[in-house]
Design a protein around this motif. Structure first.
Motif, mmCIF file in Angstrom:
data_model
loop_
_atom_site.group_PDB
_atom_site.id
_atom_site.type_symbol
_atom_site.label_atom_id
_atom_site.label_comp_id
_atom_site.label_asym_id
_atom_site.label_seq_id
_atom_site.Cartn_x
_atom_site.Cartn_y
_atom_site.Cartn_z
ATOM 1 N N GLU A 55 70.236 19.562 17.378
ATOM 2 C CA GLU A 55 70.084 19.988 18.769
ATOM 3 C C GLU A 55 71.443 20.257 19.414
ATOM 4 N N LYS A 56 72.434 19.493 19.020
ATOM 5 C CA LYS A 56 73.741 19.629 19.656
ATOM 6 C C LYS A 56 74.515 20.837 19.131
ATOM 7 N N PHE A 77 66.978 10.796 12.498
ATOM 8 C CA PHE A 77 67.479 10.757 13.867
ATOM 9 C C PHE A 77 68.818 11.478 13.978
ATOM 10 N N LEU A 78 69.692 11.251 13.006
ATOM 11 C CA LEU A 78 71.002 11.890 12.996
ATOM 12 C C LEU A 78 70.878 13.405 12.826
ATOM 13 N N THR A 80 69.513 14.922 16.130
ATOM 14 C CA THR A 80 70.533 14.880 17.178
ATOM 15 C C THR A 80 71.613 15.933 16.940
#
Length: 57
Positions: free
Chosen positions: A22-23, A15-16, A19
């Motif tokens: 994408e950022k 998940f990290l 995230t």
């Protein structure tokens, strides 16, 4: 219980990575994609051969 902790840690890590990817990730240029598309199959082959040799020893 240990398995649940390991699965939770893996889920959190994925998940990290998604995230943050994408950022902060930037799109690859066509030149970079072409370069990596040549290198990655060779690396995969080498890793498979290394794994087979390791299993035989």
């Amino acid at each position: 219980m240990t398995l649940i902790i390991i699965l939770a840690a893996v889920f959190f890590a994925v998940f990290l990575m998604v995230t943050l990817g994408e950022k902060f990730g930037k799109p690859m240029t066509d030149e970079q994609q072409h370069k990596y598309s040549k290198i990655i199959p060779i690396l995969v082959f080498v890793l498979i051969v290394a794994a087979i040799i390791k299993m035989m020893l």
